[in-house]
Design an enzyme around this catalytic site. Structure first.
Site, PDB file in Angstrom:
ATOM      1  N   ASP A 124       0.856  -1.184   0.000  1.00 39.11           N
ATOM      2  CA  ASP A 124       0.000   0.000   0.000  1.00 39.11           C
ATOM      3  C   ASP A 124       0.891   1.233   0.000  1.00 39.11           C
ATOM      4  OD1 ASP A 124      -2.385   1.759   0.477  1.00 39.11           O
ATOM      5  OD2 ASP A 124      -3.313  -0.185   0.896  1.00 39.11           O
TER       6      ASP A 124
ATOM      7  N   HIS B 184      -2.645   3.204  -4.857  1.00 38.57           N
ATOM      8  CA  HIS B 184      -2.075   2.836  -3.550  1.00 38.57           C
ATOM      9  C   HIS B 184      -0.604   2.479  -3.720  1.00 38.57           C
ATOM     10  CE1 HIS B 184      -5.732   2.785  -0.989  1.00 38.57           C
ATOM     11  NE2 HIS B 184      -6.364   2.465  -2.111  1.00 38.57           N
TER      12      HIS B 184
ATOM     13  N   ASP C 154      -8.685  -0.464  -6.410  1.00 38.58           N
ATOM     14  CA  ASP C 154      -9.614   0.435  -5.720  1.00 38.58           C
ATOM     15  C   ASP C 154      -8.991   1.811  -5.538  1.00 38.58           C
ATOM     16  OD1 ASP C 154      -7.787  -0.985  -3.974  1.00 38.58           O
ATOM     17  OD2 ASP C 154      -8.739   0.087  -2.311  1.00 38.58           O
ATOM     18  N   GLU C 155      -9.843   2.804  -5.481  1.00 38.97           N
ATOM     19  CA  GLU C 155      -9.467   4.167  -5.105  1.00 38.97           C
ATOM     20  C   GLU C 155      -8.270   4.672  -5.929  1.00 38.97           C
ATOM     21  OE1 GLU C 155     -10.873   3.950  -0.428  1.00 38.97           O
ATOM     22  OE2 GLU C 155      -8.875   3.267  -0.944  1.00 38.97           O
TER      23      GLU C 155
ATOM     24  N   TRP D 105     -17.066  -4.172  -1.516  1.00 41.13           N
ATOM     25  CA  TRP D 105     -16.809  -3.552  -0.213  1.00 41.13           C
ATOM     26  C   TRP D 105     -17.651  -2.314   0.046  1.00 41.13           C
ATOM     27  CZ3 TRP D 105     -14.731   1.358   0.840  1.00 41.13           C
ATOM     28  CH2 TRP D 105     -14.225   2.067  -0.260  1.00 41.13           C
TER      29      TRP D 105
ATOM     30  N   TYR E 239     -16.355  -4.701   8.513  1.00 41.52           N
ATOM     31  CA  TYR E 239     -15.021  -4.120   8.680  1.00 41.52           C
ATOM     32  C   TYR E 239     -14.673  -4.168  10.170  1.00 41.52           C
ATOM     33  CZ  TYR E 239     -13.796  -2.263   4.061  1.00 41.52           C
ATOM     34  OH  TYR E 239     -13.407  -2.124   2.744  1.00 41.52           O
TER      35      TYR E 239
ATOM     36  N   ASP F 212     -12.002  -3.221  11.711  1.00 36.51           N
ATOM     37  CA  ASP F 212     -11.291  -2.078  12.285  1.00 36.51           C
ATOM     38  C   ASP F 212     -12.256  -0.976  12.705  1.00 36.51           C
ATOM     39  OD1 ASP F 212     -11.563  -2.058   9.377  1.00 36.51           O
ATOM     40  OD2 ASP F 212     -10.650  -0.065   9.441  1.00 36.51           O
TER      41      ASP F 212
ATOM     42  N   TRP G 297      -8.261  -3.823   8.369  1.00 35.88           N
ATOM     43  CA  TRP G 297      -7.358  -2.780   7.905  1.00 35.88           C
ATOM     44  C   TRP G 297      -6.585  -2.260   9.108  1.00 35.88           C
ATOM     45  CZ3 TRP G 297      -6.884  -3.143   2.965  1.00 35.88           C
ATOM     46  CH2 TRP G 297      -7.971  -3.493   2.158  1.00 35.88           C
TER      47      TRP G 297
ATOM     48  N   GLU H  69      -4.521   0.573   9.764  1.00 42.90           N
ATOM     49  CA  GLU H  69      -4.056   1.930  10.089  1.00 42.90           C
ATOM     50  C   GLU H  69      -3.978   2.136  11.601  1.00 42.90           C
ATOM     51  OE1 GLU H  69      -6.370   1.251   7.829  1.00 42.90           O
ATOM     52  OE2 GLU H  69      -6.341   2.664   6.151  1.00 42.90           O
TER      53      GLU H  69
END
Length: 593
Positions: free
Chosen positions: A217, A288, A350-351, A417, A442, A444, A492, A494
């Protein structure tokens, strides 16, 4: 439906049928023999290792190959006349034999059709019979057998002298869904190999069979690639990390990093395969990509960002639409396919930021050369090229639901997702799909409303919410529903900066997720929560899992130093509706091959 009796231990996930005898028990002793066919040698080796460590029972082998009667544990395989054995479980276990949910827990058990991962377990005072629809079914039966014992059976050394009592009963079981996965993000915060292996053991306890390993990532690159040393020398570490939510940015000033060697990853794959778990790797492309471009800035569309990203959120870094970038992707995917035998390889998708392509003269020229109306079409082109690279290895591309918007490659597997929107779109287009809706699974996201909840981000996702999860949207037709392989619960990372934080976020919600995907109906969350607290949390205690207690976090599990950013469900669902407007209103098309 399983019989639940007060005072009797029940497994998680709950079997399709569990019938206790009115009396009787089997006593497991140090000299209790095991009679099993040669094909199940790996499963019996696991049994001896796990049971022997906790109980001191050696479980010696007897030589009748599963055909005789002993006053011990007898194992045999009986796939049934219509059972598809699926892929070789030594190299690629479990979920990828075919699309669609199973026929439901308990279906076909009376006629002997155990099917993949199905099993029967008979416990009597004179012995235990284990019948598996395949080797994975034998392994699942052993997991259930351990849950029928005292929780001390989950420890790594004996804490009592025995004998070990197992109540007389009969279990008949099979999974509802073929794909029962967990995404473990080791890119945002690296998790050492030993902790990944421990996590695989915890997955095995709960009949989970896919580890989606998110390896790259913006914040880190975690896989060694021969010929690309800067990926690990530069891309595998960052100078500091954000503390708490990106909406109140603070940094810790402490370097963070790590990566897995080729042999580390092969060990993880083999360890998982012995537990009938498939490891599905993810290398995020073409977005990413800040860690990649910190190492190899010449691959960027336009100016490359400086350094590996230290904050959360989405970087503008994206690979350029160049021959050099494609050559890099081919090198990486060749290595991934050499290490991971999984049929599906995730490329993210994604993104993906499109602004750098629009501003980059080389990308504009490439889009024009390809006959694309604008540079936004480069994502579809990129995804198709990555799919071609994987097809050369006889692998199937797996991407998040954004790849549907411009046209996904034929046969792609989709990860839905963004609420249920991606799942619906994929199934209606005829794509296989794995459901990972963020507002449902999710892990997280925050678990409670209380002020002591550590790092409360995202919408509220309680253990009860997760147990109520159904991966198939109610408005799909029967044919569309068969495209939903199952579900996947992402972790995830983070805000999960240690294995203790991963434990807290994952458990006991992952127990609920496992039962939702294995057992399905009935989804009586109150009954599940009572069973969880009475029977299963003591097992997690014995395993050393630092789960979230039912009454709230321990003081040492709180994070007053790290601000969160809680969201209301209605607000997030409105945002998801905006994010997926194109997906829902402009019917996606399949990409050109």
């Amino acid at each position: 439906m399983s019989e639940i009796q007060a005072g009797r231990r029940t497994p998680v996930p709950l079997p399709a049928r569990l019938d206790h005898a009115s009396s009787g028990e089997f006593l497991l002793r140090p000299d209790t023999p095991v009679d099993a066919p040669e094909e199940c040698a790996s499963e019996v080796a696991w049994l001896r290792g796990a049971f022997g460590a906790a109980t001191g029972c050696r479980l010696p082998e007897v030589a009748s190959g599963g055909s005789g009667r002993t006053a011990g544990i007898v194992v045999r395989l009986d796939p049934g006349p219509d059972s598809d054995p699926g892929p070789d479980t030594d190299s690629d276990p479990g979920p990828e034999a075919g699309p669609g949910p199973g026929p439901g827990p308990g279906a076909g058990l009376d006629t002997g059709g155990l099917g993949p991962e199905g099993y029967r377990l008979d416990v009597r005072s004179d012995g235990i019979d284990v019948v598996g629809g395949d080797r994975a079914g034998v392994f699942r039966a052993f997991q259930t057998l351990r849950q029928l014992m005292d929780p001390a059976a989950f420890r790594r050394a004996p804490v009592g002298s025995g004998p070990w009592r197992i109540p007389a009963l009969r279990v008949e079981d099979r999974p509802r869904y073929a794909w029962r996965g967990v995404l473990l993000d080791v890119a945002r915060h690296f998790l050492p190999k030993a902790d990944v292996l421990r996590f695989l053991d915890l997955m095995a306890v709960h009949h989970l069979n896919v580890l989606h390993l998110h390896l790259t990532d913006d914040q880190g690159w975690r896989v060694e690639v021969p010929g690309r040393p800067k990926l690990t020398a530069v891309g595998a570490w960052r100078t500091e990390s954000m503390v708490g939510t990106r909406h109140a940015p603070r940094h810790d000033g402490r370097p963070h990093g790590g990566y897995y060697t080729r042999d580390d990853l092969r060990e993880i794959v083999a360890f998982a395969a012995a537990r009938h778990i498939t490891v599905v790797p993810e290398v995020d492309l073409p977005g990413h990509a800040q860690a990649v471009l910190a190492a190899y800035p010449e691959l960027a569309a336009g100016p490359a960002p400086e350094g590996v990203r230290t904050g959360w959120g989405i970087s503008d870094a994206v690979l350029g639409a160049t021959d050099e970038a494609l050559a890099f992707c081919r090198e990486v995917l060749d290595e991934i396919c050499a290490v991971f035998p999984s049929r599906h390889i995730c490329i993210g998708g994604d993104e993906v930021p499109r602004g750098p392509w629009r501003a980059d003269p080389a990308s504009v020229a490439r889009a024009r050369e390809l006959g694309l109306p604008d540079t936004d079409g480069l994502q579809r082109w990129f995804t198709a090229r990555l799919a071609d690279m994987l097809a050369a290895h006889d692998r199937t591309v797996f991407g998040w639901d954004e790849i549907l918007e411009d046209g996904a490659p034929e046969g792609a597997l989709i990860g839905g997702w963004r609420g249920d929107h991606g799942v619906r779109a994929a199934a209606r287009l005829g794509f296989d799909v794995v459901a990972s809706p963020d507002t449902s699974v999710y892990l997280d996201y925050r678990q409670a409303e209380g002020p002591d909840e550590p790092l409360p981000v995202g919408t509220l996702v309680t253990t009860e919410d997760v147990r109520a999860f159904d991966p198939v949207p109610a408005d799909l037709t029967a044919d569309e529903a068969r495209r939903v392989l199952g579900g996947q619960a992402p972790l995830w990372s983070e805000h999960l900066d240690s294995v203790r934080a991963v434990d807290y976020a994952a458990f006991p919600r992952l127990c609920a997720f496992a039962e939702a995907l294995w057992s399905g109906e009935p989804r009586d969350t109150g009954e599940f929560m009572a069973r969880l607290e009475r029977d299963h949390l003591p097992r997690l205690d014995a395993l050393g899992v630092e789960y979230r207690p039912p009454g709230g976090p321990h003081p040492w599990q709180t994070r007053p130093d790290a601000p969160g950013f809680p969201r209301e469900r209605a607000d997030r669902e409105a945002e998801l509706a905006r994010m997926t407007e194109r997906l829902r209103e402009n019917r996606p098309r399949k990409a050109d091959s």
